[in-house]
Design an enzyme around this catalytic site. Structure first.
Site, PDB file in Angstrom:
ATOM      1  N   SER A 209      50.491 -83.315 -43.844  1.00  0.00           N
ATOM      2  CA  SER A 209      51.246 -83.998 -44.800  1.00  0.00           C
ATOM      3  C   SER A 209      50.549 -85.209 -45.570  1.00  0.00           C
ATOM      4  O   SER A 209      49.329 -85.073 -46.328  1.00  0.00           O
ATOM      5  CB  SER A 209      52.395 -84.502 -44.146  1.00  0.00           C
ATOM      6  OG  SER A 209      53.668 -85.103 -45.153  1.00  0.00           O
ATOM      7  N   ASP A 356      58.673 -75.011 -47.732  1.00  0.00           N
ATOM      8  CA  ASP A 356      58.472 -76.576 -47.432  1.00  0.00           C
ATOM      9  C   ASP A 356      59.371 -77.220 -48.610  1.00  0.00           C
ATOM     10  O   ASP A 356      59.577 -77.002 -49.598  1.00  0.00           O
ATOM     11  CB  ASP A 356      57.012 -76.818 -47.744  1.00  0.00           C
ATOM     12  CG  ASP A 356      56.562 -78.227 -47.543  1.00  0.00           C
ATOM     13  OD1 ASP A 356      57.327 -79.241 -47.973  1.00  0.00           O
ATOM     14  OD2 ASP A 356      55.637 -78.484 -46.602  1.00  0.00           O
ATOM     15  N   HIS A 388      59.164 -78.411 -44.203  1.00  0.00           N
ATOM     16  CA  HIS A 388      57.990 -79.402 -43.984  1.00  0.00           C
ATOM     17  C   HIS A 388      57.922 -79.915 -42.400  1.00  0.00           C
ATOM     18  O   HIS A 388      56.983 -80.002 -41.979  1.00  0.00           O
ATOM     19  CB  HIS A 388      58.164 -80.756 -44.847  1.00  0.00           C
ATOM     20  CG  HIS A 388      56.946 -81.458 -44.970  1.00  0.00           C
ATOM     21  ND1 HIS A 388      55.771 -80.825 -45.655  1.00  0.00           N
ATOM     22  CD2 HIS A 388      56.648 -82.497 -44.675  1.00  0.00           C
ATOM     23  CE1 HIS A 388      54.872 -81.930 -45.707  1.00  0.00           C
ATOM     24  NE2 HIS A 388      55.588 -82.953 -45.077  1.00  0.00           N
TER      25      HIS A 388
END
Ligand code: NAG
Ligand code: NAG
Ligand code: NAG
Ligand code: NAG
Ligand code: NAG
Ligand code: NAG
Ligand code: NAG
Length: 437
Positions: A209, A356, A388
């Site tokens: 991320s 995601d 995610h």
């Protein structure tokens, strides 16, 4: 110009018996976090200051030693700057393990640069300060992020944990992060602990991320900015090739990071920052005061404060109106898009959930195709399961598998060393991560 680079790495061991106390003070109040005079004339990656880490991080992650290193770097506008990293030494380094003991190593040292997704616009959320307290979050059932560093060290690898947002906490500033990661690795490789070994050390990067943004920008910038570095590989998960996609969804599981992203990316552009602040409402429940509070929030605090509130409501013309302004478009253009600054030269393992919910799979597919058109070596896993947050955990075993291969010399036996392999995988990790498993 003289910097002390040699005298400051004593045979210091941070871990003593029992609970060590945490003597770290917030970077905003710690005079150590300032650049020495004339730092600009040092080469990027030069060590400017070094100290034993004042926190009890050695006890937290079971390290032989931990250092904070302040080094010369380059900011997002390509001006001389500096940043800090934490360098951790394993108790039983890979290079000293005998192959006969069943260890995978071949006598070469291994260094993993782990980019934490700290996603904050305050320097007081920097990993060098918060790692020892697991970013202030110790929730039952949640894997402490420091566990990944403990695992790294337990494998005999050295760990590098850069504060890649730099002294202005420029979250979302891509070149800033890429430069800081590369310079932190240069600094660590030149330290007394590693420099005699660094010719033989293998080194790799890992990030998920927000941490993937820093790692990917570093991977893209390596060939032009740090051509002498030769990475064994990089694992990047939950990638965010276009951060404006996250900025554009006013209500999502990650929309609480938007205030930090907008303040972070404008931290080095005073005119754009002024414009941003001028667009905030001054009254009502969603006003400038609430928005600017993010300047003091860690990512978990921002999540608690903003939750699923509509971030668009803070702006007189909403987020759409804000982004139409050329003042921000230019800043975004220079900071938020991956795929434009270079092509990663090291093997990549890229993993992402097809569903995601922070940013879609389409821009990820585009980025990987773009790299693959020009000879990159990538294993790309698209996971059919989870979003995610789930992929953060689901990716950990596969990331460690790849990192072990590249750092311990078995990549060529286990992976394709040329071209790209795209695979849709179905991975659901049900057991919580534990160190040494
Ligand atoms: C590190 O210090 C913190 C805060 O001072 C304390 O809560 C924690 O128990 C310590 N951890 C270890 C492993 O010594
Ligand atoms: C937030 O995440 C949960 C679980 O991952 C998911 O079910 C939900 O749809 C997400 N919410 C939003 C607003 O995207
Ligand atoms: C700004 O927002 C905060 C938080 O919602 C609120 O407490 C405060 O009264 C608001 N200020 C004004 C001037 O409306
Ligand atoms: C952040 O915290 C500092 C110190 O507590 C305070 O002086 C400052 O006003 C705060 N800033 C914001 C924007 O809340
Ligand atoms: C969020 O706020 C904006 C600006 O007020 C508004 O246009 C939009 O409809 C809101 N979105 C949702 C899902 O409520
Ligand atoms: C290597 O590439 C081939 C052909 O694309 C693929 O079938 C195979 O699964 C790849 N191996 C690995 C370990 O990724
Ligand atoms: C993945 O595993 C979790 C338990 O860890 C379970 O709750 C979830 O339903 C699983 N998801 C799928 C799609 O199988």
């Amino acid at each position: 110009m003289h910097f002390q680079t040699t005298v400051l790495l004593p045979l210091w061991t941070g871990g003593c018996m029992g609970l060590a106390s945490n003597k770290a003070i917030p970077p905003s109040q710690d005079p150590w976090y300032t650049a020495p005079p004339d730092f600009e004339s040092a080469a990027p990656g030069t060590i400017l200051r070094i100290r034993p880490d004042p926190s009890n991080v050695t006890a937290v992650v079971d390290a032989a030693a931990a250092y904070n290193i302040l080094f010369r770097s380059t900011d997002t506008r390509y001006r001389p700057s500096w940043a800090v990293t934490t360098f951790l030494v394993p108790k039983n380094p890979l290079e000293t393990r005998k192959v006969s003991d069943g260890a995978a190593g071949d006598g070469k040292a291994a260094l993993l640069s782990y980019q934490f997704p700290y996603n904050s616009a305050t320097v007081d959320a920097s990993p060098s300060y918060l790692l020892s307290t697991n970013f202030g979050v110790n929730l039952p059932g949640l894997t402490p992020q420091s566990a990944y560093i403990a695992e790294t060290l337990s494998r005999g690898w050295y760990a590098n944990v850069p504060d890649f947002e730099g002294p202005l906490a420029s979250f979302g500033a891509g070149p800033q992060a890429g430069h800081a990661v590369l310079d932190s690795i240069r600094a660590v490789l030149s330290s007394d602990t590693l420099h005699t070994k660094s010719r033989d050390a293998r080194y790799a990067m890992w990030g998920y991320s927000g941490g993937s943004i820093a790692s990917t920008f570093a991977a893209e910038l390596q060939a032009s900015y740090a051509p002498e570095l030769d990475f064994a590989g990089a694992a990047v998960g939950g990638i965010v090739p276009d951060l404006t996609e996250v900025f554009s969804k006013p209500i999502s599981n990650v929309s609480a990071v938007i205030p930090a992203g907008l303040l972070g990316v404008t931290a080095q552009y005073p005119e754009a920052r002024k414009f941003l602040v001028s667009q905030l409402k001054t009254s009502g429940p969603y006003n400038a005061t609430g928005f600017l509070r993010t300047l003091n929030f860690t990512a978990p605090q921002a999540l608690e404060y903003y939750g699923l509130s509509n971030i668009s409501e803070y702006f007189v013309n909403g987020l759409d109106g804000l982004y139409k302004a050329p003042e921000l478009a230019r800043v975004f253009g220079n900071n938020e898009y991956e795929g434009y600054l270079g092509i990663p030269q090291m093997p990549l393992f890229v993993y992402k959930a097809i569903h995601d919910d922070s940013n879609g799979i389409a821009t990820s597919d585009d980025l990987i195709s773009h790299y693959c058109k020009v000879g990159a070596n990538i294993l790309y896993h698209r996971n059919t399961i989870g979003g995610h947050a789930a992929e953060f955990d689901n990716g950990v075993p596969r990331a460690f598998e790849f990192l072990s291969a590249v750092l311990e010399g078995s990549y060529a036996q286990k992976y394709n060393t040329t071209g790209c392999t795209w695979v849709d995988v179905t991975v659901n990790v049900t057991a919580p991560f534990t160190v040494g498993s």
